[in-house]
Design a protein around this motif. Structure first.
Motif, PDB file in Angstrom:
ATOM      1  N   THR A  41      -5.292  36.797 -20.143  1.00  0.00           N
ATOM      2  CA  THR A  41      -5.626  37.862 -21.094  1.00  0.00           C
ATOM      3  C   THR A  41      -7.126  38.063 -21.250  1.00  0.00           C
ATOM      4  N   MET A  42      -7.898  37.011 -21.108  1.00  0.00           N
ATOM      5  CA  MET A  42      -9.346  37.151 -21.277  1.00  0.00           C
ATOM      6  C   MET A  42      -9.964  38.138 -20.286  1.00  0.00           C
ATOM      7  N   PHE A  43      -9.232  38.486 -19.220  1.00  0.00           N
ATOM      8  CA  PHE A  43      -9.754  39.414 -18.220  1.00  0.00           C
ATOM      9  C   PHE A  43      -9.464  40.872 -18.559  1.00  0.00           C
ATOM     10  N   ARG A  44      -9.017  41.111 -19.786  1.00  0.00           N
ATOM     11  CA  ARG A  44      -8.889  42.497 -20.266  1.00  0.00           C
ATOM     12  C   ARG A  44     -10.257  43.123 -20.472  1.00  0.00           C
ATOM     13  N   GLU A  45     -11.227  42.317 -20.784  1.00  0.00           N
ATOM     14  CA  GLU A  45     -12.560  42.829 -21.113  1.00  0.00           C
ATOM     15  C   GLU A  45     -13.626  42.185 -20.241  1.00  0.00           C
ATOM     16  N   VAL A  46     -13.559  42.494 -18.975  1.00  0.00           N
ATOM     17  CA  VAL A  46     -14.546  42.041 -17.992  1.00  0.00           C
ATOM     18  C   VAL A  46     -14.821  43.201 -17.042  1.00  0.00           C
ATOM     19  N   PRO A  47     -15.796  43.070 -16.177  1.00  0.00           N
ATOM     20  CA  PRO A  47     -16.030  44.133 -15.183  1.00  0.00           C
ATOM     21  C   PRO A  47     -14.837  44.278 -14.232  1.00  0.00           C
ATOM     22  N   LEU A  48     -14.651  45.462 -13.718  1.00  0.00           N
ATOM     23  CA  LEU A  48     -13.551  45.746 -12.804  1.00  0.00           C
ATOM     24  C   LEU A  48     -13.593  44.821 -11.584  1.00  0.00           C
ATOM     25  N   GLU A  49     -14.782  44.460 -11.136  1.00  0.00           N
ATOM     26  CA  GLU A  49     -14.917  43.601  -9.961  1.00  0.00           C
ATOM     27  C   GLU A  49     -14.228  42.251 -10.179  1.00  0.00           C
ATOM     28  N   PHE A  50     -14.327  41.696 -11.394  1.00  0.00           N
ATOM     29  CA  PHE A  50     -13.687  40.410 -11.688  1.00  0.00           C
ATOM     30  C   PHE A  50     -12.168  40.566 -11.669  1.00  0.00           C
ATOM     31  N   LEU A  51     -11.677  41.623 -12.293  1.00  0.00           N
ATOM     32  CA  LEU A  51     -10.235  41.875 -12.323  1.00  0.00           C
ATOM     33  C   LEU A  51      -9.715  42.134 -10.910  1.00  0.00           C
ATOM     34  N   ARG A  52     -10.472  42.876 -10.128  1.00  0.00           N
ATOM     35  CA  ARG A  52     -10.070  43.173  -8.752  1.00  0.00           C
ATOM     36  C   ARG A  52      -9.972  41.889  -7.929  1.00  0.00           C
ATOM     37  N   MET A  53     -10.929  40.988  -8.116  1.00  0.00           N
ATOM     38  CA  MET A  53     -10.905  39.730  -7.381  1.00  0.00           C
ATOM     39  C   MET A  53      -9.630  38.952  -7.694  1.00  0.00           C
ATOM     40  N   ILE A  54      -9.240  38.911  -8.960  1.00  0.00           N
ATOM     41  CA  ILE A  54      -8.030  38.186  -9.353  1.00  0.00           C
ATOM     42  C   ILE A  54      -6.787  38.887  -8.798  1.00  0.00           C
ATOM     43  N   ALA A  55      -6.739  40.206  -8.900  1.00  0.00           N
ATOM     44  CA  ALA A  55      -5.597  40.964  -8.393  1.00  0.00           C
ATOM     45  C   ALA A  55      -5.449  40.785  -6.881  1.00  0.00           C
ATOM     46  N   VAL A  56      -6.550  40.862  -6.155  1.00  0.00           N
ATOM     47  CA  VAL A  56      -6.530  40.678  -4.698  1.00  0.00           C
ATOM     48  C   VAL A  56      -6.047  39.270  -4.367  1.00  0.00           C
ATOM     49  N   HIS A  57      -6.544  38.279  -5.096  1.00  0.00           N
ATOM     50  CA  HIS A  57      -6.156  36.890  -4.860  1.00  0.00           C
ATOM     51  C   HIS A  57      -4.633  36.719  -5.029  1.00  0.00           C
ATOM     52  N   GLU A  58      -4.122  37.221  -6.130  1.00  0.00           N
ATOM     53  CA  GLU A  58      -2.688  37.066  -6.399  1.00  0.00           C
ATOM     54  C   GLU A  58      -1.843  37.890  -5.438  1.00  0.00           C
ATOM     55  N   LEU A  59      -2.298  39.078  -5.060  1.00  0.00           N
ATOM     56  CA  LEU A  59      -1.584  39.877  -4.060  1.00  0.00           C
ATOM     57  C   LEU A  59      -1.546  39.174  -2.702  1.00  0.00           C
ATOM     58  N   ALA A  60      -2.628  38.512  -2.349  1.00  0.00           N
ATOM     59  CA  ALA A  60      -2.671  37.804  -1.069  1.00  0.00           C
ATOM     60  C   ALA A  60      -1.588  36.722  -1.008  1.00  0.00           C
ATOM     61  N   HIS A  61      -1.232  36.165  -2.157  1.00  0.00           N
ATOM     62  CA  HIS A  61      -0.182  35.142  -2.187  1.00  0.00           C
ATOM     63  C   HIS A  61       1.196  35.702  -1.841  1.00  0.00           C
ATOM     64  N   VAL A  62       1.367  37.007  -1.924  1.00  0.00           N
ATOM     65  CA  VAL A  62       2.643  37.604  -1.523  1.00  0.00           C
ATOM     66  C   VAL A  62       2.860  37.391  -0.027  1.00  0.00           C
ATOM     67  N   LYS A  63       1.792  37.453   0.754  1.00  0.00           N
ATOM     68  CA  LYS A  63       1.895  37.271   2.210  1.00  0.00           C
ATOM     69  C   LYS A  63       1.543  35.856   2.646  1.00  0.00           C
ATOM     70  N   GLU A  64       0.547  35.261   2.016  1.00  0.00           N
ATOM     71  CA  GLU A  64       0.071  33.927   2.407  1.00  0.00           C
ATOM     72  C   GLU A  64       0.173  32.988   1.207  1.00  0.00           C
ATOM     73  N   LYS A  65       1.013  31.975   1.309  1.00  0.00           N
ATOM     74  CA  LYS A  65       1.251  31.090   0.154  1.00  0.00           C
ATOM     75  C   LYS A  65       0.121  30.084  -0.072  1.00  0.00           C
ATOM     76  N   GLN A  66      -0.460  29.580   1.007  1.00  0.00           N
ATOM     77  CA  GLN A  66      -1.490  28.535   0.910  1.00  0.00           C
ATOM     78  C   GLN A  66      -2.890  29.126   0.901  1.00  0.00           C
ATOM     79  N   HIS A  67      -3.813  28.387   0.294  1.00  0.00           N
ATOM     80  CA  HIS A  67      -5.222  28.785   0.317  1.00  0.00           C
ATOM     81  C   HIS A  67      -5.830  28.288   1.628  1.00  0.00           C
TER      82      HIS A  67
END
Length: 165
Positions: free
Chosen positions: A102-128
């Motif tokens: 929830t703390m990412f409701r009020e941050v720059p879009l770049e931070f939110l995008r990084m988290i969204a991209v990270h979590e979306l990547a887990h749909v295809k790739e499970k491991q880091h």
């Protein structure tokens, strides 16, 4: 500095110097002057779906995207991707959910995008692994910079207790 422990001593030294000068918040505000406008779960869902449609058209659908107040950044979790498998009739169905702290409701879009991209990547790739981070940088070429700056922000929050946006 716990959020930056994986970085080189040279990088940590530079961060300490900026922190000692009391300028970490100022540096972040200079790079990212305003917060994004995505404030509710529906807007977040639409944002993540747009990213998925642009970069991962053939990936499994995302069933739910939401801000989650139970995710604690203290445990180094900024967001979560969960996949629940259920048997329906003779078929196995997977349901994918993405949750963002929830703390990412009020941050720059770049931070939110990084988290969204990270979590979306887990749909295809499970491991880091290498393939995972290659997919992250495909979806967001500045992924690693945004991840570092997000960690700087978390370090600022720990040190000062004050939000910037």
């Amino acid at each position: 500095m716990k959020y930056l422990s994986a970085y080189s001593e040279q990088t940590l030294s530079q961060v300490r110097q900026v922190m000692d000068q009391g300028r970490l918040g100022e540096v972040l505000l200079q790079r990212y002057p305003k917060a994004h406008e995505i404030r509710n779960d529906r807007a977040l869902y639409d944002y993540v779906q747009d990213l998925r449609n642009e970069f991962l058209r053939n990936a499994a659908p995302i069933d739910k995207v939401a801000f989650d107040s139970k995710i604690h950044v203290i445990n180094h979790a900024l967001g979560l991707h969960t996949s629940v498998s259920r048997v329906q009739g003779g078929k196995l169905k997977a349901k994918h959910e993405i949750r963002v702290a929830t703390m990412f409701r009020e941050v720059p879009l770049e931070f939110l995008r990084m988290i969204a991209v990270h979590e979306l990547a887990h749909v295809k790739e499970k491991q880091h692994d290498k393939a995972f981070y290659k997919l992250c940088t495909y979806m967001e070429p500045n992924y690693h910079q945004y991840e570092f700056d997000t960690r700087l922000y978390l370090t600022h929050l720990d040190a000062s207790g004050s939000r910037l946006w």
